[in-house]
Design a protein around this motif. Structure first.
Motif, PDB file in Angstrom:
ATOM      1  N   SER A  51       0.844  -1.194   0.000  1.00 45.65           N
ATOM      2  CA  SER A  51       0.000   0.000   0.000  1.00 45.65           C
ATOM      3  C   SER A  51       0.877   1.241   0.000  1.00 45.65           C
ATOM      4  O   SER A  51       1.920   1.275   0.668  1.00 45.65           O
ATOM      5  N   ILE A  52       0.464   2.243  -0.775  1.00 50.24           N
ATOM      6  CA  ILE A  52       1.229   3.491  -0.845  1.00 50.24           C
ATOM      7  C   ILE A  52       0.289   4.692  -0.914  1.00 50.24           C
ATOM      8  O   ILE A  52      -0.866   4.575  -1.316  1.00 50.24           O
ATOM      9  N   LEU A  53       0.796   5.833  -0.482  1.00 49.80           N
ATOM     10  CA  LEU A  53       0.232   7.118  -0.863  1.00 49.80           C
ATOM     11  C   LEU A  53       1.082   7.577  -2.034  1.00 49.80           C
ATOM     12  O   LEU A  53       2.229   7.984  -1.838  1.00 49.80           O
ATOM     13  N   PRO A  54       0.597   7.468  -3.262  1.00 53.60           N
ATOM     14  CA  PRO A  54       1.443   7.746  -4.431  1.00 53.60           C
ATOM     15  C   PRO A  54       2.024   9.155  -4.410  1.00 53.60           C
ATOM     16  O   PRO A  54       1.386  10.099  -3.923  1.00 53.60           O
ATOM     17  N   ALA A  55       3.227   9.298  -4.949  1.00 53.67           N
ATOM     18  CA  ALA A  55       3.890  10.601  -4.995  1.00 53.67           C
ATOM     19  C   ALA A  55       3.052  11.627  -5.735  1.00 53.67           C
ATOM     20  O   ALA A  55       3.132  12.827  -5.457  1.00 53.67           O
ATOM     21  N   GLU A  56       2.236  11.144  -6.693  1.00 54.66           N
ATOM     22  CA  GLU A  56       1.418  12.069  -7.472  1.00 54.66           C
ATOM     23  C   GLU A  56       0.091  12.408  -6.791  1.00 54.66           C
ATOM     24  O   GLU A  56      -0.689  13.206  -7.306  1.00 54.66           O
ATOM     25  N   GLU A 100      -2.567  -6.699  -9.342  1.00 54.75           N
ATOM     26  CA  GLU A 100      -3.943  -6.230  -9.182  1.00 54.75           C
ATOM     27  C   GLU A 100      -3.923  -4.962  -8.337  1.00 54.75           C
ATOM     28  O   GLU A 100      -3.079  -4.810  -7.449  1.00 54.75           O
ATOM     29  N   PHE A 101      -4.878  -4.061  -8.577  1.00 52.99           N
ATOM     30  CA  PHE A 101      -4.871  -2.769  -7.906  1.00 52.99           C
ATOM     31  C   PHE A 101      -6.241  -2.437  -7.313  1.00 52.99           C
ATOM     32  O   PHE A 101      -7.276  -2.745  -7.894  1.00 52.99           O
ATOM     33  N   ARG A 102      -6.205  -1.790  -6.153  1.00 50.14           N
ATOM     34  CA  ARG A 102      -7.401  -1.173  -5.583  1.00 50.14           C
ATOM     35  C   ARG A 102      -7.016   0.229  -5.123  1.00 50.14           C
ATOM     36  O   ARG A 102      -5.879   0.461  -4.697  1.00 50.14           O
ATOM     37  N   GLN A 103      -7.968   1.135  -5.199  1.00 46.37           N
ATOM     38  CA  GLN A 103      -7.712   2.527  -4.847  1.00 46.37           C
ATOM     39  C   GLN A 103      -8.868   3.078  -4.015  1.00 46.37           C
ATOM     40  O   GLN A 103     -10.012   2.640  -4.150  1.00 46.37           O
ATOM     41  N   TYR A 107      -4.912   6.543  -2.053  1.00 49.94           N
ATOM     42  CA  TYR A 107      -4.384   5.368  -1.333  1.00 49.94           C
ATOM     43  C   TYR A 107      -4.523   4.187  -2.283  1.00 49.94           C
ATOM     44  O   TYR A 107      -5.628   3.824  -2.691  1.00 49.94           O
ATOM     45  N   VAL A 108      -3.400   3.610  -2.666  1.00 49.76           N
ATOM     46  CA  VAL A 108      -3.366   2.560  -3.672  1.00 49.76           C
ATOM     47  C   VAL A 108      -2.783   1.281  -3.065  1.00 49.76           C
ATOM     48  O   VAL A 108      -1.753   1.331  -2.386  1.00 49.76           O
TER      49      VAL A 108
END
Length: 236
Positions: free
Chosen positions: A141-146, A201-204, A229-230
């Motif tokens: 899980s990340i808070l993307p830089a963008e 696989e991705f969830r946001q 939040y990804v």
């Protein structure tokens, strides 16, 4: 919060020291942002398929792990690890770039936003690959830089304070922003694929402006281009 003494530290040492000193502030922040917590938790719950066999790396205070029924973790901060142990979780001292586990010994690994704090992100993902069994899964899980959250945190850190008109009522503690290095979603995908993970696989979730994100609990949706939040799941 007690001020950290000024001395030259690498990112791991810096974050370990500030989380040791501010572990209770971390707990308070999540209590003040319960809807944000539940929003992130719901997204993770969609991706954690084997909680009883999952290892949480950078388990922190164990708040997420407890709710997800994860029983094992790794954490470099002693104060945070103690909070996790108080929640009934078995925690080993260690860092993401050097996991205290044998090759091919774990079925599922969670890296819960820990990549923002490590010195070598590719090494951390490689370590997860090393200890995972064939067919095992990594969840990151990340808070993307963008994302608007990462941009808000960068602005606050550069200016030395949060702007009230831009920020939530209870913003993330400033002391925890020093030493962070936010990773973009594209960079994370590149690292995971280079290491050898497949079938990503991705969830946001967290699709609102940070000032209003704690107003209600959001559902997560597939993909990674809308949420702040990804969560990514990959297979070894």
């Amino acid at each position: 919060m007690t001020k950290i003494k000024s001395k030259k530290l690498n990112r791991l040492e810096l974050n370990q020291e500030k989380f040791n000193q501010g572990a209770e502030d971390f707990e308070i922040w999540f209590k003040n942002n319960e809807n944000l917590f539940l929003t992130e938790l719901n997204a993770l719950a969609k991706m954690i398929t084997k909680p009883e066999k999952c290892l949480s790396v950078g388990i922190g205070n164990g708040l997420f792990a407890e709710k997800l029924d994860i029983k094992k973790g790794v954490e470099p901060s002693q104060a945070m690890a103690d909070l996790a142990r108080a929640r009934g979780i078995e925690v080993k001292a260690g860092k993401a770039e050097a996991l205290p586990f044998a090759d091919r010994s774990i079925e599922q690994i969670l890296l819960g936003t820990i990549l923002a704090y490590v010195e070598d992100k590719q090494k951390a993902v490689s370590e997860a690959y090393r200890v995972l069994k064939k067919g095992g899964e990594i969840i990151v899980s990340i808070l993307p830089a963008e994302s608007s959250f990462a941009l808000l945190y960068r602005l606050a850190f550069l200016e030395g304070h949060y702007r009230t008109e831009l920020s939530p009522k209870y913003p993330y503690p400033m002391d925890f922003l020093a030493g962070t290095d936010w990773l973009s979603t594209e960079e994370l995908i590149e690292i995971m694929e280079e290491v050898g993970f497949k079938n990503l696989e991705f969830r946001q979730t967290l699709t609102k402006h940070p000032k209003y994100v704690n107003d209600e609990v959001e559902k997560s949706i597939p993909g990674y281009k809308k949420g702040d939040y990804v969560v990514v799941r990959g297979e070894k």
